[in-house]
Scaffold this motif. Sequence first.
Motif, mmCIF file in Angstrom:
data_model
loop_
_atom_site.group_PDB
_atom_site.id
_atom_site.type_symbol
_atom_site.label_atom_id
_atom_site.label_comp_id
_atom_site.label_asym_id
_atom_site.label_seq_id
_atom_site.Cartn_x
_atom_site.Cartn_y
_atom_site.Cartn_z
ATOM 1 N N ASP A 1 1.114 13.521 3.068
ATOM 2 C CA ASP A 1 0.348 14.433 3.921
ATOM 3 C C ASP A 1 -0.792 13.732 4.664
ATOM 4 N N PHE A 2 -0.657 12.434 4.910
ATOM 5 C CA PHE A 2 -1.762 11.690 5.534
ATOM 6 C C PHE A 2 -2.141 12.256 6.905
ATOM 7 N N ASP A 3 -1.194 12.849 7.596
ATOM 8 C CA ASP A 3 -1.487 13.385 8.926
ATOM 9 C C ASP A 3 -2.129 14.775 8.873
ATOM 10 N N ARG A 4 -2.233 15.365 7.671
ATOM 11 C CA ARG A 4 -2.873 16.666 7.517
ATOM 12 C C ARG A 4 -4.142 16.575 6.673
ATOM 13 N N MET A 5 -4.495 15.386 6.234
ATOM 14 C CA MET A 5 -5.680 15.218 5.397
ATOM 15 C C MET A 5 -6.929 15.588 6.204
ATOM 16 N N ILE B 1 0.844 -1.193 0.000
ATOM 17 C CA ILE B 1 0.000 0.000 0.000
ATOM 18 C C ILE B 1 0.877 1.239 0.000
ATOM 19 N N ASP B 2 0.308 2.353 -0.486
ATOM 20 C CA ASP B 2 1.008 3.635 -0.487
ATOM 21 C C ASP B 2 0.305 4.578 0.472
ATOM 22 N N VAL B 3 1.057 5.213 1.348
ATOM 23 C CA VAL B 3 0.518 6.181 2.288
ATOM 24 C C VAL B 3 0.957 7.558 1.808
ATOM 25 N N PRO B 4 0.010 8.479 1.578
ATOM 26 C CA PRO B 4 0.383 9.814 1.115
ATOM 27 C C PRO B 4 1.267 10.525 2.131
#
Length: 86
Positions: free
Chosen positions: A62-66, A57-60
């Motif tokens: 900016d996942f913590d700011r989505m 899987i790919d984690v963006p």
Amino acid sequence: MRVVNIHEAKTQLSRLGEQAAGGESFLIAKAGKPMVKVTALDAPATPKRLGFLTGEIDVPEDFDRMGDDVIASMFGHDRQRRANAL
């Protein structure tokens, strides 16, 4: 297969449990009548480890700011006002 009376099973449960886990199944009997078969579970020898999806899987970045804008609006904050204040 070994047959153990219920009294012996109660007094030797720890030892009997270890033997069953090691593959030595046995029966527990009451008044000579078999009641229960004790055998090892078919459980995996090693638990699954973290990281089993590595590369799957790919984690963006900016996942913590989505969703910051939505959350800020829920609390009555405007991101632009906050940016100007800094």
